[in-house]
Design a protein around this motif. Structure first.
Motif, mmCIF file in Angstrom:
data_model
loop_
_atom_site.group_PDB
_atom_site.id
_atom_site.type_symbol
_atom_site.label_atom_id
_atom_site.label_comp_id
_atom_site.label_asym_id
_atom_site.label_seq_id
_atom_site.Cartn_x
_atom_site.Cartn_y
_atom_site.Cartn_z
ATOM 1 N N ASP A 15 0.837 -1.191 0.000
ATOM 2 C CA ASP A 15 0.000 0.000 0.000
ATOM 3 C C ASP A 15 0.881 1.254 0.000
ATOM 4 O O ASP A 15 1.994 1.237 -0.513
ATOM 5 C CB ASP A 15 -0.980 -0.047 1.175
ATOM 6 C CG ASP A 15 -0.277 -0.303 2.517
ATOM 7 O OD1 ASP A 15 0.881 0.134 2.686
ATOM 8 O OD2 ASP A 15 -0.890 -0.931 3.387
ATOM 9 N N THR A 64 -5.671 -2.223 -0.561
ATOM 10 C CA THR A 64 -5.967 -3.163 0.517
ATOM 11 C C THR A 64 -5.319 -4.505 0.188
ATOM 12 O O THR A 64 -4.838 -4.715 -0.928
ATOM 13 C CB THR A 64 -7.487 -3.381 0.635
ATOM 14 O OG1 THR A 64 -7.961 -3.859 -0.629
ATOM 15 C CG2 THR A 64 -8.201 -2.103 1.023
ATOM 16 N N SER A 65 -5.339 -5.418 1.135
ATOM 17 C CA SER A 65 -4.762 -6.738 0.898
ATOM 18 C C SER A 65 -5.442 -7.431 -0.274
ATOM 19 O O SER A 65 -4.782 -8.043 -1.111
ATOM 20 C CB SER A 65 -4.866 -7.602 2.158
ATOM 21 O OG SER A 65 -6.219 -7.747 2.539
ATOM 22 N N TYR A 66 -6.760 -7.311 -0.375
ATOM 23 C CA TYR A 66 -7.474 -7.978 -1.462
ATOM 24 C C TYR A 66 -7.253 -7.265 -2.791
ATOM 25 O O TYR A 66 -7.267 -7.895 -3.842
ATOM 26 C CB TYR A 66 -8.970 -8.153 -1.151
ATOM 27 C CG TYR A 66 -9.636 -6.988 -0.477
ATOM 28 C CD1 TYR A 66 -10.314 -6.027 -1.205
ATOM 29 C CD2 TYR A 66 -9.592 -6.853 0.908
ATOM 30 C CE1 TYR A 66 -10.929 -4.955 -0.585
ATOM 31 C CE2 TYR A 66 -10.209 -5.785 1.546
ATOM 32 C CZ TYR A 66 -10.870 -4.832 0.795
ATOM 33 O OH TYR A 66 -11.480 -3.773 1.415
ATOM 34 N N CYS A 88 1.149 -4.952 3.690
ATOM 35 C CA CYS A 88 -0.190 -4.380 3.520
ATOM 36 C C CYS A 88 -0.990 -4.625 4.790
ATOM 37 O O CYS A 88 -0.561 -5.358 5.671
ATOM 38 C CB CYS A 88 -0.893 -5.003 2.311
ATOM 39 S SG CYS A 88 -1.184 -6.768 2.443
ATOM 40 N N GLY A 89 -2.148 -4.022 4.844
ATOM 41 C CA GLY A 89 -3.045 -4.255 5.971
ATOM 42 C C GLY A 89 -3.587 -3.002 6.615
ATOM 43 O O GLY A 89 -4.678 -3.011 7.172
ATOM 44 N N ASP A 92 -6.893 -2.087 5.255
ATOM 45 C CA ASP A 92 -7.916 -3.025 5.705
ATOM 46 C C ASP A 92 -8.425 -2.599 7.090
ATOM 47 O O ASP A 92 -9.613 -2.715 7.380
ATOM 48 C CB ASP A 92 -7.343 -4.444 5.792
ATOM 49 C CG ASP A 92 -6.851 -4.952 4.459
ATOM 50 O OD1 ASP A 92 -7.509 -5.840 3.896
ATOM 51 O OD2 ASP A 92 -5.801 -4.480 3.976
ATOM 52 N N ARG A 106 -10.722 -11.458 5.726
ATOM 53 C CA ARG A 106 -10.411 -11.075 4.336
ATOM 54 C C ARG A 106 -8.924 -10.801 4.169
ATOM 55 O O ARG A 106 -8.328 -11.164 3.155
ATOM 56 C CB ARG A 106 -11.236 -9.850 3.949
ATOM 57 C CG ARG A 106 -11.244 -9.584 2.469
ATOM 58 C CD ARG A 106 -12.307 -8.573 2.119
ATOM 59 N NE ARG A 106 -12.478 -8.533 0.679
ATOM 60 C CZ ARG A 106 -13.242 -7.659 0.064
ATOM 61 N NH1 ARG A 106 -13.921 -6.774 0.761
ATOM 62 N NH2 ARG A 106 -13.337 -7.650 -1.242
ATOM 63 N N TYR A 107 -8.317 -10.157 5.153
ATOM 64 C CA TYR A 107 -6.879 -9.884 5.097
ATOM 65 C C TYR A 107 -6.096 -11.199 5.020
ATOM 66 O O TYR A 107 -5.248 -11.377 4.143
ATOM 67 C CB TYR A 107 -6.449 -9.069 6.324
ATOM 68 C CG TYR A 107 -4.954 -9.001 6.506
ATOM 69 C CD1 TYR A 107 -4.186 -8.131 5.738
ATOM 70 C CD2 TYR A 107 -4.300 -9.813 7.426
ATOM 71 C CE1 TYR A 107 -2.811 -8.071 5.890
ATOM 72 C CE2 TYR A 107 -2.931 -9.761 7.584
ATOM 73 C CZ TYR A 107 -2.187 -8.892 6.807
ATOM 74 O OH TYR A 107 -0.826 -8.843 6.951
ATOM 75 N N SER A 110 -6.576 -13.096 1.785
ATOM 76 C CA SER A 110 -5.868 -12.432 0.689
ATOM 77 C C SER A 110 -4.375 -12.744 0.739
ATOM 78 O O SER A 110 -3.765 -13.057 -0.286
ATOM 79 C CB SER A 110 -6.087 -10.918 0.740
ATOM 80 O OG SER A 110 -7.447 -10.606 0.543
ATOM 81 N N PRO A 132 1.635 -5.822 9.265
ATOM 82 C CA PRO A 132 1.045 -4.485 9.212
ATOM 83 C C PRO A 132 1.198 -3.814 10.577
ATOM 84 O O PRO A 132 1.366 -4.489 11.590
ATOM 85 C CB PRO A 132 -0.425 -4.764 8.889
ATOM 86 C CG PRO A 132 -0.676 -6.135 9.402
ATOM 87 C CD PRO A 132 0.628 -6.878 9.246
ATOM 88 N N MET A 178 -4.548 -9.744 12.978
ATOM 89 C CA MET A 178 -3.908 -9.825 11.658
ATOM 90 C C MET A 178 -2.453 -10.239 11.803
ATOM 91 O O MET A 178 -1.964 -11.099 11.065
ATOM 92 C CB MET A 178 -4.023 -8.478 10.946
ATOM 93 C CG MET A 178 -5.451 -8.158 10.517
ATOM 94 S SD MET A 178 -5.699 -6.390 10.110
ATOM 95 C CE MET A 178 -4.849 -6.250 8.562
#
Length: 185
Positions: A15, A64-66, A88-89, A92, A106-107, A110, A132, A178
Protein backbone atom coordinates in the motif's frame (compact mmCIF):
# COMPACT_ATOMS: atom_id res chain seq x y z
CA UNK A 1 25.70 -8.38 3.99
CA UNK A 2 22.97 -10.21 2.11
CA UNK A 3 24.26 -11.78 -1.08
CA UNK A 4 21.81 -11.86 -3.95
CA UNK A 5 22.07 -14.14 -6.96
CA UNK A 6 23.23 -12.76 -10.33
CA UNK A 7 20.52 -10.58 -11.96
CA UNK A 8 18.20 -11.10 -8.99
CA UNK A 9 14.90 -9.23 -9.12
CA UNK A 10 13.43 -7.98 -5.86
CA UNK A 11 9.82 -6.80 -6.06
CA UNK A 12 8.10 -4.72 -3.38
CA UNK A 13 4.29 -4.70 -3.36
CA UNK A 14 1.88 -3.14 -0.91
CA UNK A 15 0.00 0.00 0.00
CA UNK A 16 1.14 3.60 0.56
CA UNK A 17 3.92 2.57 2.91
CA UNK A 18 5.47 0.59 0.06
CA UNK A 19 4.49 3.18 -2.55
CA UNK A 20 6.56 5.68 -0.59
CA UNK A 21 5.85 8.55 -2.96
CA UNK A 22 7.40 6.74 -5.91
CA UNK A 23 7.34 8.45 -9.26
CA UNK A 24 5.38 6.76 -11.99
CA UNK A 25 8.04 7.42 -14.61
CA UNK A 26 11.48 5.97 -15.23
CA UNK A 27 13.09 8.85 -13.31
CA UNK A 28 15.63 6.85 -11.34
CA UNK A 29 15.69 9.46 -8.57
CA UNK A 30 12.12 8.60 -7.64
CA UNK A 31 11.27 5.21 -9.12
CA UNK A 32 11.60 3.33 -5.79
CA UNK A 33 9.89 5.91 -3.63
CA UNK A 34 11.27 7.36 -0.42
CA UNK A 35 10.61 4.78 2.26
CA UNK A 36 11.86 1.47 3.58
CA UNK A 37 11.91 -0.07 0.09
CA UNK A 38 14.29 2.61 -1.18
CA UNK A 39 16.64 2.11 1.76
CA UNK A 40 16.65 -1.68 1.34
CA UNK A 41 17.07 -1.49 -2.44
CA UNK A 42 19.93 1.01 -2.10
CA UNK A 43 21.78 -1.15 0.40
CA UNK A 44 21.26 -4.38 -1.52
CA UNK A 45 22.25 -2.71 -4.79
CA UNK A 46 25.45 -1.38 -3.26
CA UNK A 47 26.37 -4.67 -1.58
CA UNK A 48 25.61 -6.66 -4.75
CA UNK A 49 26.66 -4.20 -7.46
CA UNK A 50 28.67 -6.82 -9.38
CA UNK A 51 25.57 -9.06 -9.54
CA UNK A 52 23.39 -6.29 -11.06
CA UNK A 53 20.18 -6.83 -9.07
CA UNK A 54 16.95 -5.20 -10.20
CA UNK A 55 14.35 -3.63 -7.93
CA UNK A 56 10.68 -3.02 -8.68
CA UNK A 57 8.21 -1.06 -6.56
CA UNK A 58 4.54 -1.91 -7.11
CA UNK A 59 3.11 -0.21 -4.04
CA UNK A 60 -0.16 1.67 -4.57
CA UNK A 61 -1.39 4.15 -1.99
CA UNK A 62 -4.76 3.25 -0.52
CA UNK A 63 -4.66 -0.36 -1.66
CA UNK A 64 -5.97 -3.16 0.52
CA UNK A 65 -4.76 -6.74 0.90
CA UNK A 66 -7.47 -7.98 -1.46
CA UNK A 67 -6.64 -5.25 -3.99
CA UNK A 68 -3.02 -6.32 -3.92
CA UNK A 69 -4.01 -9.97 -4.26
CA UNK A 70 -6.03 -9.05 -7.35
CA UNK A 71 -2.92 -7.45 -8.92
CA UNK A 72 -0.71 -10.57 -8.89
CA UNK A 73 -1.15 -11.31 -12.60
CA UNK A 74 -0.30 -7.77 -13.68
CA UNK A 75 2.11 -6.54 -11.02
CA UNK A 76 4.08 -9.58 -9.87
CA UNK A 77 4.15 -12.56 -12.25
CA UNK A 78 5.37 -10.68 -15.36
CA UNK A 79 8.52 -9.58 -13.50
CA UNK A 80 9.48 -13.15 -12.48
CA UNK A 81 10.92 -11.86 -9.21
CA UNK A 82 13.30 -13.93 -7.12
CA UNK A 83 12.19 -12.14 -3.95
CA UNK A 84 8.79 -10.57 -3.23
CA UNK A 85 8.25 -8.27 -0.26
CA UNK A 86 4.60 -7.80 0.80
CA UNK A 87 3.52 -5.14 3.27
CA UNK A 88 -0.19 -4.38 3.52
CA UNK A 89 -3.05 -4.25 5.97
CA UNK A 90 -3.32 -0.70 7.24
CA UNK A 91 -6.06 0.14 4.73
CA UNK A 92 -7.92 -3.02 5.70
CA UNK A 93 -7.89 -1.70 9.27
CA UNK A 94 -9.76 1.37 8.10
CA UNK A 95 -12.89 -0.73 7.59
CA UNK A 96 -14.20 -0.15 11.10
CA UNK A 97 -17.72 -0.44 9.69
CA UNK A 98 -17.21 -4.19 9.22
CA UNK A 99 -17.10 -6.89 11.90
CA UNK A 100 -13.66 -8.02 13.08
CA UNK A 101 -14.12 -11.45 11.49
CA UNK A 102 -14.70 -9.86 8.09
CA UNK A 103 -11.72 -7.50 8.25
CA UNK A 104 -9.23 -9.99 9.66
CA UNK A 105 -10.61 -12.90 7.64
CA UNK A 106 -10.41 -11.08 4.34
CA UNK A 107 -6.88 -9.88 5.10
CA UNK A 108 -5.62 -13.37 5.99
CA UNK A 109 -7.42 -14.99 3.03
CA UNK A 110 -5.87 -12.43 0.69
CA UNK A 111 -2.35 -12.93 2.05
CA UNK A 112 -2.69 -16.74 1.98
CA UNK A 113 -3.97 -16.56 -1.60
CA UNK A 114 -1.12 -14.21 -2.52
CA UNK A 115 1.49 -16.62 -1.15
CA UNK A 116 -0.16 -19.68 -2.67
CA UNK A 117 -0.61 -18.17 -6.13
CA UNK A 118 2.87 -16.62 -6.26
CA UNK A 119 4.51 -19.89 -5.19
CA UNK A 120 2.43 -21.80 -7.74
CA UNK A 121 3.50 -19.49 -10.58
CA UNK A 122 7.09 -18.98 -9.36
CA UNK A 123 8.12 -22.07 -7.35
CA UNK A 124 11.58 -20.76 -6.43
CA UNK A 125 10.44 -17.34 -5.24
CA UNK A 126 11.22 -16.19 -1.72
CA UNK A 127 8.41 -14.22 -0.10
CA UNK A 128 8.90 -11.78 2.73
CA UNK A 129 5.71 -11.00 4.63
CA UNK A 130 5.90 -7.82 6.69
CA UNK A 131 3.50 -7.32 9.58
CA UNK A 132 1.04 -4.48 9.21
CA UNK A 133 1.24 -1.77 11.82
CA UNK A 134 -0.94 1.06 13.00
CA UNK A 135 -0.13 4.01 15.17
CA UNK A 136 -2.71 6.73 15.66
CA UNK A 137 -0.99 10.03 14.97
CA UNK A 138 -2.80 13.24 15.73
CA UNK A 139 -1.48 15.72 13.18
CA UNK A 140 -1.76 18.65 15.56
CA UNK A 141 0.80 16.91 17.78
CA UNK A 142 3.15 16.01 14.94
CA UNK A 143 6.67 17.47 14.98
CA UNK A 144 6.12 18.76 11.44
CA UNK A 145 3.11 20.90 12.38
CA UNK A 146 3.29 24.17 10.46
CA UNK A 147 5.48 22.73 7.72
CA UNK A 148 3.75 22.36 4.33
CA UNK A 149 1.94 19.05 4.45
CA UNK A 150 -0.77 17.33 2.39
CA UNK A 151 -3.36 18.19 5.04
CA UNK A 152 -2.98 21.79 3.87
CA UNK A 153 -3.93 20.96 0.30
CA UNK A 154 -7.58 21.48 -0.51
CA UNK A 155 -7.85 18.44 -2.75
CA UNK A 156 -6.26 16.05 -0.26
CA UNK A 157 -8.61 14.01 1.87
CA UNK A 158 -7.80 11.63 4.67
CA UNK A 159 -10.00 8.56 4.43
CA UNK A 160 -10.75 6.25 7.31
CA UNK A 161 -9.98 8.96 9.84
CA UNK A 162 -12.54 8.07 12.50
CA UNK A 163 -10.53 8.67 15.65
CA UNK A 164 -12.87 8.07 18.53
CA UNK A 165 -11.55 5.74 21.22
CA UNK A 166 -13.82 2.88 20.14
CA UNK A 167 -12.51 3.02 16.54
CA UNK A 168 -8.88 3.17 17.71
CA UNK A 169 -9.38 0.16 20.00
CA UNK A 170 -11.09 -1.80 17.21
CA UNK A 171 -8.18 -1.08 14.84
CA UNK A 172 -5.67 -2.18 17.47
CA UNK A 173 -7.63 -5.36 18.21
CA UNK A 174 -7.98 -6.22 14.51
CA UNK A 175 -4.29 -5.47 13.98
CA UNK A 176 -3.22 -7.89 16.72
CA UNK A 177 -5.32 -10.64 15.10
CA UNK A 178 -3.91 -9.82 11.66
CA UNK A 179 -0.33 -9.97 12.96
CA UNK A 180 -0.97 -13.27 14.76
CA UNK A 181 -2.54 -14.81 11.65
CA UNK A 182 0.29 -13.56 9.45
CA UNK A 183 2.86 -15.29 11.65
CA UNK A 184 0.95 -18.55 11.15
CA UNK A 185 1.01 -18.10 7.37
Amino acid sequence: MIRLSKNCTVLFIGDSITHGGRGLTMDLNHIMGHGFQSIIASRLAYDNRERTPKFVNKGISGDTSYGIYARIESDVIPYCPDIVNLLCGVNDLGRIDLPTEAVVGRYLESVEGFVRDIQSALPDVKIILCEPFYYDVQNQDAPYEGIPHPKCEEDFTFHNRVRDEEAIQKRKHNLSLMQKGLREI
